[in-house]
Scaffold this motif. Structure first.
Motif, mmCIF file in Angstrom:
data_model
loop_
_atom_site.group_PDB
_atom_site.id
_atom_site.type_symbol
_atom_site.label_atom_id
_atom_site.label_comp_id
_atom_site.label_asym_id
_atom_site.label_seq_id
_atom_site.Cartn_x
_atom_site.Cartn_y
_atom_site.Cartn_z
ATOM 1 N N LEU A 57 30.789 -32.679 -35.335
ATOM 2 C CA LEU A 57 30.498 -34.021 -35.836
ATOM 3 C C LEU A 57 28.994 -34.287 -35.776
ATOM 4 C CD1 LEU A 57 33.346 -36.008 -34.032
ATOM 5 C CD2 LEU A 57 33.273 -35.337 -36.437
ATOM 6 N N ASP A 58 28.470 -34.960 -36.781
ATOM 7 C CA ASP A 58 27.048 -35.328 -36.776
ATOM 8 C C ASP A 58 26.736 -36.237 -35.587
ATOM 9 O OD1 ASP A 58 26.578 -33.867 -39.092
ATOM 10 O OD2 ASP A 58 26.930 -35.599 -40.403
ATOM 11 N N VAL A 59 27.644 -37.171 -35.350
ATOM 12 C CA VAL A 59 27.514 -38.092 -34.219
ATOM 13 C C VAL A 59 28.813 -38.016 -33.424
ATOM 14 C CG1 VAL A 59 27.213 -40.495 -33.519
ATOM 15 C CG2 VAL A 59 26.039 -39.634 -35.563
ATOM 16 N N PRO A 60 28.746 -37.565 -32.159
ATOM 17 C CA PRO A 60 29.977 -37.482 -31.358
ATOM 18 C C PRO A 60 30.652 -38.844 -31.219
ATOM 19 C CG PRO A 60 28.186 -36.317 -30.288
ATOM 20 C CD PRO A 60 27.581 -37.080 -31.434
ATOM 21 N N MET A 61 31.986 -38.806 -31.137
ATOM 22 C CA MET A 61 32.736 -40.045 -30.916
ATOM 23 C C MET A 61 32.719 -40.360 -29.432
ATOM 24 S SD MET A 61 36.175 -39.725 -33.152
ATOM 25 C CE MET A 61 36.154 -38.805 -34.666
ATOM 26 N N ASP A 62 32.504 -41.609 -29.118
ATOM 27 C CA ASP A 62 32.517 -42.099 -27.745
ATOM 28 C C ASP A 62 33.721 -43.031 -27.663
ATOM 29 O OD1 ASP A 62 32.126 -43.235 -25.275
ATOM 30 O OD2 ASP A 62 30.095 -43.945 -25.690
ATOM 31 N N ILE A 63 34.770 -42.562 -27.010
ATOM 32 C CA ILE A 63 36.038 -43.305 -26.993
ATOM 33 C C ILE A 63 36.309 -43.826 -25.592
ATOM 34 C CG2 ILE A 63 38.505 -43.185 -27.473
ATOM 35 C CD1 ILE A 63 37.900 -40.732 -29.263
ATOM 36 N N LEU A 64 36.438 -45.129 -25.482
ATOM 37 C CA LEU A 64 36.771 -45.766 -24.209
ATOM 38 C C LEU A 64 38.289 -45.770 -24.066
ATOM 39 C CD1 LEU A 64 35.690 -47.314 -21.734
ATOM 40 C CD2 LEU A 64 35.908 -49.412 -23.085
ATOM 41 N N MET A 65 38.777 -45.237 -22.952
ATOM 42 C CA MET A 65 40.226 -45.122 -22.727
ATOM 43 C C MET A 65 40.596 -45.803 -21.421
ATOM 44 S SD MET A 65 41.112 -43.129 -25.320
ATOM 45 C CE MET A 65 42.764 -42.642 -24.927
ATOM 46 N N ASP A 66 41.877 -46.185 -21.320
ATOM 47 C CA ASP A 66 42.389 -46.545 -20.006
ATOM 48 C C ASP A 66 42.386 -45.250 -19.209
ATOM 49 O OD1 ASP A 66 42.789 -49.168 -20.708
ATOM 50 O OD2 ASP A 66 44.897 -48.884 -21.259
ATOM 51 N N SER A 67 42.029 -45.303 -17.962
ATOM 52 C CA SER A 67 41.798 -44.087 -17.188
ATOM 53 C C SER A 67 42.998 -43.142 -17.160
ATOM 54 C CB SER A 67 41.367 -44.424 -15.767
ATOM 55 O OG SER A 67 42.348 -45.202 -15.138
ATOM 56 N N ASP A 68 44.213 -43.679 -17.240
ATOM 57 C CA ASP A 68 45.377 -42.796 -17.160
ATOM 58 C C ASP A 68 45.995 -42.497 -18.531
ATOM 59 O OD1 ASP A 68 46.149 -45.390 -17.456
ATOM 60 O OD2 ASP A 68 47.689 -45.351 -15.897
ATOM 61 N N LYS A 79 41.882 -29.004 -26.924
ATOM 62 C CA LYS A 79 40.887 -27.929 -27.035
ATOM 63 C C LYS A 79 41.488 -26.715 -27.742
ATOM 64 C CE LYS A 79 37.985 -29.280 -23.140
ATOM 65 N NZ LYS A 79 37.526 -28.956 -21.780
ATOM 66 N N GLU A 80 42.778 -26.462 -27.507
ATOM 67 C CA GLU A 80 43.464 -25.363 -28.206
ATOM 68 C C GLU A 80 43.472 -25.591 -29.713
ATOM 69 O OE1 GLU A 80 47.433 -24.844 -26.712
ATOM 70 O OE2 GLU A 80 46.751 -24.776 -24.630
ATOM 71 N N LEU A 92 36.000 -40.595 -23.406
ATOM 72 C CA LEU A 92 36.094 -39.280 -24.038
ATOM 73 C C LEU A 92 34.924 -39.160 -24.998
ATOM 74 C CD1 LEU A 92 39.860 -38.971 -25.070
ATOM 75 C CD2 LEU A 92 38.745 -38.008 -23.065
ATOM 76 N N TYR A 93 34.279 -38.013 -24.970
ATOM 77 C CA TYR A 93 33.210 -37.718 -25.914
ATOM 78 C C TYR A 93 33.696 -36.554 -26.774
ATOM 79 C CZ TYR A 93 30.546 -40.564 -22.687
ATOM 80 O OH TYR A 93 30.115 -41.602 -21.896
ATOM 81 N N VAL A 94 33.959 -36.828 -28.033
ATOM 82 C CA VAL A 94 34.474 -35.822 -28.953
ATOM 83 C C VAL A 94 33.317 -35.369 -29.845
ATOM 84 C CG1 VAL A 94 36.181 -35.310 -30.742
ATOM 85 C CG2 VAL A 94 36.721 -36.973 -28.943
ATOM 86 N N SER A 95 32.936 -34.090 -29.712
ATOM 87 C CA SER A 95 31.800 -33.591 -30.501
ATOM 88 C C SER A 95 32.240 -32.648 -31.621
ATOM 89 C CB SER A 95 30.790 -32.892 -29.596
ATOM 90 O OG SER A 95 31.393 -31.804 -28.941
ATOM 91 N N GLN A 96 33.443 -32.093 -31.497
ATOM 92 C CA GLN A 96 33.961 -31.233 -32.562
ATOM 93 C C GLN A 96 35.442 -31.529 -32.753
ATOM 94 O OE1 GLN A 96 32.796 -27.069 -32.523
ATOM 95 N NE2 GLN A 96 31.064 -27.552 -31.194
ATOM 96 N N VAL A 97 35.878 -31.450 -34.017
ATOM 97 C CA VAL A 97 37.258 -31.758 -34.377
ATOM 98 C C VAL A 97 37.831 -30.612 -35.215
ATOM 99 C CG1 VAL A 97 36.950 -34.273 -34.297
ATOM 100 C CG2 VAL A 97 36.496 -33.036 -36.429
ATOM 101 N N GLY A 106 38.586 -35.926 -38.586
ATOM 102 C CA GLY A 106 37.566 -36.562 -37.787
ATOM 103 C C GLY A 106 37.555 -38.065 -37.753
ATOM 104 N N ARG A 107 38.611 -38.694 -38.199
ATOM 105 C CA ARG A 107 38.669 -40.160 -38.098
ATOM 106 C C ARG A 107 39.130 -40.535 -36.685
ATOM 107 N NH1 ARG A 107 42.468 -40.971 -42.640
ATOM 108 N NH2 ARG A 107 43.324 -42.467 -41.192
ATOM 109 N N LEU A 108 38.642 -41.647 -36.207
ATOM 110 C CA LEU A 108 39.018 -42.105 -34.870
ATOM 111 C C LEU A 108 40.536 -42.267 -34.746
ATOM 112 C CD1 LEU A 108 38.020 -43.002 -32.100
ATOM 113 C CD2 LEU A 108 37.772 -45.321 -33.018
ATOM 114 N N SER A 109 41.164 -42.823 -35.790
ATOM 115 C CA SER A 109 42.627 -43.004 -35.757
ATOM 116 C C SER A 109 43.340 -41.659 -35.639
ATOM 117 C CB SER A 109 43.100 -43.770 -36.989
ATOM 118 O OG SER A 109 42.781 -43.055 -38.170
#
Length: 179
Positions: A57-68, A79-80, A92-97, A106-109
């Motif tokens: 991704l050109d810009v990694p996704m920065d996803i705020l999650m509930d911790s669990d 990763k698989e 979560l920081y997603v840099s490759q999809v 590569g959409r957030l949804s």
């Protein structure tokens, strides 16, 4: 079903769209595109990971999650599927999809859907992209098939687990006439 398709006689191809077959006293029209799409999808699903590349991704996704929300097992599974994810506390920081046939998932949804369906044999967004890839690789309406090519396609369709519907769920064959 597949037992009927394995026993049909291919008569010919009509209007460069339908393979006309006979089984007992019934004529059956098989949609040549839908049949090939089903054959292609089931071939892709034999080893779905073999058809996936990783897309940076050109810009990694920065996803705020509930911790669990996201388990370490989920992260490993994604990763698989060619995701590159860094997990820190509740982010979560997603840099490759995953990418299939040059199309990145590569959409957030789609990332949320992959997280929700990570326990499935093939996560939802990847399955949907494999369906599209199978469609794009398939014989189209208007493509000319010889009787030999049509017979070969029917034989391959008869070996499918779900020969009655294309990759998107449309019917592959319909009875058109009882002799």
């Amino acid at each position: 079903g597949s037992e009927v398709l394995g026993a049909v006689k291919v008569i010919g191809v009509f209007d460069r769209k339908f393979i006309i077959c006979q089984h007992d006293n019934v004529l059956i029209a098989v949609d040549q595109h839908a049949a090939h799409e089903r054959v292609n999808l089931e071939r892709l699903l034999l080893d779905p990971k073999a058809h996936i590349l990783s897309h940076k991704l050109d810009v990694p996704m920065d996803i705020l999650m509930d911790s669990d929300d996201v388990s370490p097992d989920c992260i490993e599974r994604l990763k698989e599927w060619k995701c590159v994810i860094l997990s820190k506390s509740n982010r979560l920081y997603v840099s490759q999809v995953p990418s299939i046939n040059g199309v990145a998932i590569g959409r957030l949804s789609s990332i949320y859907e992959m997280i929700d369906s990570y326990k499935m044999r093939v996560p939802g967004p990847i399955y949907h992209q494999l369906q599209t890839y199978a469609c794009h690789k398939s014989i189209k309406f208007g493509d000319l098939l010889t009787v030999s090519q049509a017979s070969n396609l029917i034989k391959r369709l008869s070996m499918c687990k779900q020969p009655n519907s294309c990759a998107h769920g449309r019917p592959v064959a319909i009875p058109i006439y009882s002799l």
